[in-house]
Scaffold this motif. Sequence first.
Motif, mmCIF file in Angstrom:
data_model
loop_
_atom_site.group_PDB
_atom_site.id
_atom_site.type_symbol
_atom_site.label_atom_id
_atom_site.label_comp_id
_atom_site.label_asym_id
_atom_site.label_seq_id
_atom_site.Cartn_x
_atom_site.Cartn_y
_atom_site.Cartn_z
ATOM 1 N N SER A 4 16.092 -0.496 -11.978
ATOM 2 C CA SER A 4 15.650 -1.532 -11.037
ATOM 3 C C SER A 4 14.201 -1.917 -11.305
ATOM 4 N N VAL A 5 13.347 -0.921 -11.519
ATOM 5 C CA VAL A 5 11.941 -1.197 -11.804
ATOM 6 C C VAL A 5 11.801 -1.916 -13.135
ATOM 7 N N GLY A 6 12.538 -1.465 -14.149
ATOM 8 C CA GLY A 6 12.462 -2.105 -15.455
ATOM 9 C C GLY A 6 12.905 -3.552 -15.421
ATOM 10 N N VAL A 7 13.970 -3.817 -14.690
ATOM 11 C CA VAL A 7 14.454 -5.194 -14.553
ATOM 12 C C VAL A 7 13.455 -6.028 -13.765
ATOM 13 N N ALA A 65 5.119 0.219 -7.294
ATOM 14 C CA ALA A 65 6.408 -0.470 -7.362
ATOM 15 C C ALA A 65 7.533 0.454 -6.930
ATOM 16 N N ARG A 66 7.489 1.669 -7.411
ATOM 17 C CA ARG A 66 8.550 2.610 -7.054
ATOM 18 C C ARG A 66 8.539 2.901 -5.558
ATOM 19 N N GLY A 67 7.371 2.920 -4.962
ATOM 20 C CA GLY A 67 7.295 3.156 -3.523
ATOM 21 C C GLY A 67 7.981 2.071 -2.731
ATOM 22 N N VAL A 68 7.789 0.806 -3.130
ATOM 23 C CA VAL A 68 8.421 -0.310 -2.426
ATOM 24 C C VAL A 68 9.922 -0.326 -2.683
ATOM 25 N N LEU A 69 10.297 -0.220 -3.949
ATOM 26 C CA LEU A 69 11.714 -0.326 -4.300
ATOM 27 C C LEU A 69 12.542 0.851 -3.793
ATOM 28 N N HIS A 70 11.944 2.028 -3.731
ATOM 29 C CA HIS A 70 12.719 3.217 -3.397
ATOM 30 C C HIS A 70 12.537 3.705 -1.969
ATOM 31 N N ARG A 71 11.578 3.136 -1.227
ATOM 32 C CA ARG A 71 11.313 3.664 0.112
ATOM 33 C C ARG A 71 11.398 2.618 1.210
ATOM 34 N N ALA A 72 11.557 1.359 0.884
ATOM 35 C CA ALA A 72 11.678 0.340 1.924
ATOM 36 C C ALA A 72 12.947 0.566 2.738
ATOM 37 N N SER A 73 12.904 0.133 3.988
ATOM 38 C CA SER A 73 14.029 0.350 4.906
ATOM 39 C C SER A 73 14.967 -0.846 4.988
ATOM 40 N N GLY A 103 -1.080 -5.480 -8.967
ATOM 41 C CA GLY A 103 -0.426 -4.346 -9.606
ATOM 42 C C GLY A 103 0.796 -3.849 -8.873
ATOM 43 N N LEU A 104 1.385 -4.678 -8.029
ATOM 44 C CA LEU A 104 2.509 -4.221 -7.223
ATOM 45 C C LEU A 104 3.664 -3.737 -8.082
ATOM 46 N N MET A 105 3.818 -4.350 -9.250
ATOM 47 C CA MET A 105 4.937 -3.961 -10.088
ATOM 48 C C MET A 105 4.575 -2.872 -11.087
ATOM 49 N N LEU A 106 3.505 -2.144 -10.865
ATOM 50 C CA LEU A 106 3.095 -1.109 -11.793
ATOM 51 C C LEU A 106 3.247 0.267 -11.167
ATOM 52 N N GLY A 107 3.848 1.182 -11.927
ATOM 53 C CA GLY A 107 3.861 2.587 -11.598
ATOM 54 C C GLY A 107 4.352 2.947 -10.212
ATOM 55 N N SER A 108 3.652 3.874 -9.581
ATOM 56 C CA SER A 108 4.112 4.470 -8.334
ATOM 57 C C SER A 108 4.151 3.463 -7.185
#
Length: 276
Positions: free
Chosen positions: A114-117, A255-263, A248-253
């Motif tokens: 998901s992050v890569g895409v 981006a992962r925080g938004v994509l993997h932790r949003a409700s 830098g929203l799409m960089l590293g931790s």
Amino acid sequence: MDTSRYDILVGVDGSASARRAADWAIAEARRHTGSSLTLVLINDDPARESYARQAVAEIAARCGEAQPSLEVGHEVAEGHPIEELVRRSSTADLLVLGSRGHGPVADALLGSVSVGVARRTSCPLVVIRGEETEQRGEVVVGVDDSVRSEAALEFGFTCARNRAAELLVLRAMARHPQARQARSGREAPSERVEHDLAKRLERWGAWFPNVTARRIDVDKHPVTALLEISRGADLVVVGRRGGGGFGGLMLGSVARGVLHRASCPVAMVPESGDQE
């Protein structure tokens, strides 16, 4: 691209998360005239071919039953999940992915994909997050002091209009304590940003007169603010990059925080010509 059509591409596997992504895409298709839905399962192992074909056919049948009038296509494609989804995004209006998977082809929808895409997709990407809930009537769009926020704003206003939802425009800027105390006779950069944002929102409001937009300014890290507000939203929309608070929203931790932790589901919107 044919503007009379709205082509939605859904990356699937046999997981419950993929079925949720397909269900979300069906609901989105109902909001657009001339919609079509294509389900694709990226398979990089010939030994999985039988399972892959069965999995995508079952989800396609589910979509057809839910919306008989919707044009639904499905296929199994070979290749690397990220590369193939990015390539196909160039001919789609929207790409939808589940947030996790399971089974023989689960790796096609893991978070790293998901992050890569999201880094490279040509069209907006929606990653389905959170639990299935009733519609809450709120779409959130995160903005900063960058013109790159314009694509996210347009997508956010469009989604709010199509859902008859309120649009919450979130500007989160974590300021240094000393910066909050600084005062001078000249206009501060933050004041200029606020003025520019007000003008931008006024312009978008004129283009979308049926959308009620409410601006929210918070003194927090952008990701923290997005995660908090996502708990009561139907969709959170952010630009892929930013020059200010969402830089830098799409960089590293981050981006992962938004994509993997949003409700709730998260939409990542690229600017024109913004592929990496």
